[in-house]
Design an enzyme around this catalytic site. Sequence first.
Site, PDB file in Angstrom:
ATOM      1  N   TYR A  16       0.839  -1.204   0.000  1.00  0.00           N
ATOM      2  CA  TYR A  16       0.000   0.000   0.000  1.00  0.00           C
ATOM      3  C   TYR A  16       0.874   1.255   0.000  1.00  0.00           C
ATOM      4  CZ  TYR A  16      -3.179   3.614   1.666  1.00  0.00           C
ATOM      5  OH  TYR A  16      -3.890   4.776   1.799  1.00  0.00           O
ATOM      6  N   GLU A  38     -11.694   5.492   4.597  1.00  0.00           N
ATOM      7  CA  GLU A  38     -11.153   6.387   5.630  1.00  0.00           C
ATOM      8  C   GLU A  38     -12.174   6.573   6.745  1.00  0.00           C
ATOM      9  OE1 GLU A  38      -8.167   7.442   6.125  1.00  0.00           O
ATOM     10  OE2 GLU A  38      -7.194   7.245   4.183  1.00  0.00           O
ATOM     11  N   TRP A  46      -5.133   1.886  10.204  1.00  0.00           N
ATOM     12  CA  TRP A  46      -5.350   1.753   8.770  1.00  0.00           C
ATOM     13  C   TRP A  46      -5.115   0.317   8.309  1.00  0.00           C
ATOM     14  CZ3 TRP A  46      -8.198   3.660   5.314  1.00  0.00           C
ATOM     15  CH2 TRP A  46      -7.949   3.457   3.953  1.00  0.00           C
TER      16      TRP A  46
END
Length: 183
Positions: A16, A38, A46
């Site tokens: 990522y 988000e 995350w």
Amino acid sequence: MTRCFWCNDDPLYIDYHDTEWGVPLRDAGALFELLLLEGFQAGLSWITVLRKRERYREVLFGFDPKRLAVMSDEEIEQRMQDPGIIRNLAKLRAARQNAQAWLRQEDPVALLWSFVGGVPKINHFNSRGEVPAITPEAEAMSKSLKKAGFTFVGPTICYAFMQASGMVMDHTTDCYRYRELVG
């Protein structure tokens, strides 16, 4: 190879960081997905969301805003039983509400990018301590999105979204991606 301070040794996180985070994103579908993810991340890490992203794509109709906008309460309740996602009723309802708000926008991509004047803002932070959690641009985005009917779009979420989507480039100067993205 030096990466940003937040990137741990998880292969999913490394991929990522190395391929997505901070790269300017202008595809409407990808931006919509990222905005919802988000929101799902609020209060969590995350990496937790990244590990569940594929399942979210499956149960949230590929993040198709037209389909999400008409998701029924029963469908939301079904998703609340799915251990493959973050089972938070408010966040699932927000996905539907945000899809409805997204569809009301004439050009949601232009709206989102307007907070940085349509071009990525390149920052030159040397260390973790220099990277803000909130900026005036993120506060303005949050206020505008809330006024447009979005939810789970506070200024911290908006700034994380801006970083992830490349609206702002916050790879620190010691990170190898900094040179690639500034170059």
